[in-house]
Design a protein around this motif. Sequence first.
Motif, PDB file in Angstrom:
ATOM      1  N   ALA A  64       0.816  -1.217   0.000  1.00  0.00           N
ATOM      2  CA  ALA A  64       0.000   0.000   0.000  1.00  0.00           C
ATOM      3  C   ALA A  64       0.849   1.266   0.000  1.00  0.00           C
ATOM      4  O   ALA A  64       0.338   2.355  -0.270  1.00  0.00           O
ATOM      5  CB  ALA A  64      -0.926   0.001   1.220  1.00  0.00           C
ATOM      6  N   HIS A  65       2.133   1.127   0.279  1.00  0.00           N
ATOM      7  CA  HIS A  65       3.024   2.288   0.350  1.00  0.00           C
ATOM      8  C   HIS A  65       3.808   2.513  -0.945  1.00  0.00           C
ATOM      9  O   HIS A  65       4.736   3.318  -0.969  1.00  0.00           O
ATOM     10  CB  HIS A  65       4.012   2.121   1.510  1.00  0.00           C
ATOM     11  CG  HIS A  65       3.365   2.175   2.853  1.00  0.00           C
ATOM     12  ND1 HIS A  65       3.968   1.692   3.996  1.00  0.00           N
ATOM     13  CD2 HIS A  65       2.158   2.657   3.240  1.00  0.00           C
ATOM     14  CE1 HIS A  65       3.164   1.876   5.024  1.00  0.00           C
ATOM     15  NE2 HIS A  65       2.064   2.462   4.590  1.00  0.00           N
ATOM     16  N   LYS A  66       3.434   1.815  -2.004  1.00  0.00           N
ATOM     17  CA  LYS A  66       4.196   1.943  -3.248  1.00  0.00           C
ATOM     18  C   LYS A  66       4.217   3.383  -3.752  1.00  0.00           C
ATOM     19  O   LYS A  66       5.250   3.873  -4.226  1.00  0.00           O
ATOM     20  CB  LYS A  66       3.617   1.021  -4.321  1.00  0.00           C
ATOM     21  CG  LYS A  66       4.414   1.050  -5.624  1.00  0.00           C
ATOM     22  CD  LYS A  66       3.879   0.065  -6.647  1.00  0.00           C
ATOM     23  CE  LYS A  66       4.710   0.118  -7.927  1.00  0.00           C
ATOM     24  NZ  LYS A  66       4.213  -0.839  -8.943  1.00  0.00           N
ATOM     25  N   SER A  67       3.092   4.080  -3.656  1.00  0.00           N
ATOM     26  CA  SER A  67       3.061   5.469  -4.136  1.00  0.00           C
ATOM     27  C   SER A  67       4.007   6.344  -3.325  1.00  0.00           C
ATOM     28  O   SER A  67       4.580   7.306  -3.846  1.00  0.00           O
ATOM     29  CB  SER A  67       1.637   6.024  -4.065  1.00  0.00           C
ATOM     30  OG  SER A  67       1.154   6.040  -2.730  1.00  0.00           O
ATOM     31  N   TYR A  68       4.179   6.023  -2.046  1.00  0.00           N
ATOM     32  CA  TYR A  68       5.131   6.768  -1.224  1.00  0.00           C
ATOM     33  C   TYR A  68       6.560   6.453  -1.655  1.00  0.00           C
ATOM     34  O   TYR A  68       7.410   7.344  -1.732  1.00  0.00           O
ATOM     35  CB  TYR A  68       4.961   6.413   0.253  1.00  0.00           C
ATOM     36  CG  TYR A  68       3.623   6.785   0.850  1.00  0.00           C
ATOM     37  CD1 TYR A  68       2.842   7.792   0.301  1.00  0.00           C
ATOM     38  CD2 TYR A  68       3.146   6.128   1.981  1.00  0.00           C
ATOM     39  CE1 TYR A  68       1.623   8.131   0.854  1.00  0.00           C
ATOM     40  CE2 TYR A  68       1.930   6.465   2.549  1.00  0.00           C
ATOM     41  CZ  TYR A  68       1.171   7.463   1.983  1.00  0.00           C
ATOM     42  OH  TYR A  68      -0.030   7.797   2.541  1.00  0.00           O
ATOM     43  N   ARG A  69       6.824   5.180  -1.921  1.00  0.00           N
ATOM     44  CA  ARG A  69       8.182   4.794  -2.335  1.00  0.00           C
ATOM     45  C   ARG A  69       8.593   5.520  -3.610  1.00  0.00           C
ATOM     46  O   ARG A  69       9.763   5.875  -3.785  1.00  0.00           O
ATOM     47  CB  ARG A  69       8.265   3.276  -2.547  1.00  0.00           C
ATOM     48  CG  ARG A  69       8.171   2.456  -1.283  1.00  0.00           C
ATOM     49  CD  ARG A  69       8.675   1.035  -1.501  1.00  0.00           C
ATOM     50  NE  ARG A  69       7.869   0.281  -2.440  1.00  0.00           N
ATOM     51  CZ  ARG A  69       6.832  -0.473  -2.105  1.00  0.00           C
ATOM     52  NH1 ARG A  69       6.445  -0.546  -0.847  1.00  0.00           N
ATOM     53  NH2 ARG A  69       6.164  -1.153  -3.024  1.00  0.00           N
ATOM     54  N   GLU A  70       7.628   5.717  -4.496  1.00  0.00           N
ATOM     55  CA  GLU A  70       7.939   6.378  -5.763  1.00  0.00           C
ATOM     56  C   GLU A  70       8.367   7.827  -5.563  1.00  0.00           C
ATOM     57  O   GLU A  70       9.062   8.398  -6.409  1.00  0.00           O
ATOM     58  CB  GLU A  70       6.725   6.299  -6.688  1.00  0.00           C
ATOM     59  CG  GLU A  70       6.424   4.874  -7.163  1.00  0.00           C
ATOM     60  CD  GLU A  70       5.119   4.767  -7.922  1.00  0.00           C
ATOM     61  OE1 GLU A  70       4.347   5.759  -7.909  1.00  0.00           O
ATOM     62  OE2 GLU A  70       4.860   3.705  -8.519  1.00  0.00           O
ATOM     63  N   LEU A  71       7.953   8.422  -4.445  1.00  0.00           N
ATOM     64  CA  LEU A  71       8.353   9.797  -4.143  1.00  0.00           C
ATOM     65  C   LEU A  71       9.648   9.867  -3.343  1.00  0.00           C
ATOM     66  O   LEU A  71      10.266  10.924  -3.255  1.00  0.00           O
ATOM     67  CB  LEU A  71       7.247  10.502  -3.349  1.00  0.00           C
ATOM     68  CG  LEU A  71       6.045  11.027  -4.126  1.00  0.00           C
ATOM     69  CD1 LEU A  71       4.982  11.544  -3.162  1.00  0.00           C
ATOM     70  CD2 LEU A  71       6.464  12.132  -5.087  1.00  0.00           C
ATOM     71  N   MET A  72      10.050   8.748  -2.773  1.00  0.00           N
ATOM     72  CA  MET A  72      11.177   8.748  -1.838  1.00  0.00           C
ATOM     73  C   MET A  72      12.513   8.630  -2.561  1.00  0.00           C
ATOM     74  O   MET A  72      13.210   7.619  -2.466  1.00  0.00           O
ATOM     75  CB  MET A  72      11.022   7.615  -0.823  1.00  0.00           C
ATOM     76  CG  MET A  72       9.894   7.821   0.154  1.00  0.00           C
ATOM     77  SD  MET A  72       9.695   6.418   1.278  1.00  0.00           S
ATOM     78  CE  MET A  72      11.244   6.494   2.179  1.00  0.00           C
ATOM     79  N   GLU A  73      12.871   9.660  -3.271  1.00  0.00           N
ATOM     80  CA  GLU A  73      14.191   9.683  -3.897  1.00  0.00           C
ATOM     81  C   GLU A  73      15.232   9.958  -2.816  1.00  0.00           C
ATOM     82  O   GLU A  73      15.211  11.002  -2.172  1.00  0.00           O
ATOM     83  CB  GLU A  73      14.255  10.756  -4.976  1.00  0.00           C
ATOM     84  CG  GLU A  73      15.590  10.816  -5.690  1.00  0.00           C
ATOM     85  CD  GLU A  73      15.625  11.877  -6.763  1.00  0.00           C
ATOM     86  OE1 GLU A  73      16.721  12.154  -7.274  1.00  0.00           O
ATOM     87  OE2 GLU A  73      14.559  12.431  -7.080  1.00  0.00           O
ATOM     88  N   LYS A  74      16.125   9.011  -2.625  1.00  0.00           N
ATOM     89  CA  LYS A  74      17.093   9.121  -1.537  1.00  0.00           C
ATOM     90  C   LYS A  74      18.519   9.158  -2.074  1.00  0.00           C
ATOM     91  O   LYS A  74      18.802   8.661  -3.163  1.00  0.00           O
ATOM     92  CB  LYS A  74      16.942   7.931  -0.581  1.00  0.00           C
ATOM     93  CG  LYS A  74      15.595   7.877   0.114  1.00  0.00           C
ATOM     94  CD  LYS A  74      15.531   6.748   1.115  1.00  0.00           C
ATOM     95  CE  LYS A  74      15.552   5.400   0.439  1.00  0.00           C
ATOM     96  NZ  LYS A  74      15.393   4.288   1.395  1.00  0.00           N
TER      97      LYS A  74
END
Length: 347
Positions: A64-74
């Motif tokens: 469910a957190h995939k959309s968050y991962r896509e924003l998490m450029e680290k």
Amino acid sequence: MATGFSFGASGYPITWKHLAKEEKQQMITERNEGTLQKCEQLADMFSADYLLPFAKFFELVQPAHKSYRELMEKNRPADVTEHLTEHDVTVLDLLPGESWSGNDGSIDRRVNREQFFDNDFREQYLLDTYESQPPVVTESFDMTHEELADYFESLGGSDLAARIGDFALTLSLTGEQTLTALLRVQEGEIEYKPTEKQIPLGELDASHNVSMSCPGALVQFVVRNDRSWDDIHIGYWCEFDRQPDEYSLEFWRLLHAPWEARNDAMRIAKDYDIETELEGTTMADLVERNDVGDILSTYGLHCAGCPEGLGEDIIEAARIHGLDPQQARRLISEIEASVTGKQSVSD
């Protein structure tokens, strides 16, 4: 020297809806650049011969957190190497599982290490990990409005609640059922009102207004076990919005350690009368020498790297963080079981 090389595990700004996607991306980019600049400043300040980027290898495993991962450029450790190219410091660009020899400077690398930065590989790896782990919370969401009202209203009438000021929280809890409510804080008193639906922020008139949407089972676990709300607030489980765009420090402090308000720990110093072999051992030593961080954090004590830990033992830390005697005994018993293998807390 060793230092973090990317931003931490906070859900801000990604889970906050008052920010547009472009604003979130810009904030993340600036934060990453700022972290690289911090690495540069530290290397120069301490005239470091070697710098080890560490402690930021984390990913969100929930599908469910995939959309968050896509924003998490680290940042990657290699980004630190590139940023410090012109500096007289050797960056130890290591991934978990790799090692460096101080004798000859050789590095034992993972095979195909670059695959860990490939998006398709990462997504499959996270899915496999998710499917191999037990659920975070196993109980169904059967909490009632009455239970929530008793919980929140028990935090009112304290110095900590009074510091919050004029505040409103519009709450939505979802799962096997949906509960929506309005939490109103005024002059230190807290009132919980069930609502037919989540009230839009624009219809609230407090000085600080916040909306929070969370999985009900997770909130239920926190409430029924009297735990800190940090995993909800800091983590990626919930979505938030606020009006005006200001951080209400005192409200989040209330949820960080709600037992402080319930016991009015800001006014009343507790006399625990607890005997433990850990008395006199500083929190800094306890955390550095033992794997007890997870136990401490469940009670709202985030002690790793805290400067106050140099002058507090476990009893003092529990008191300062507002744990009542029963909670303190339970915490110390768990710590002793982890450190010494026996539970020896006595009244």
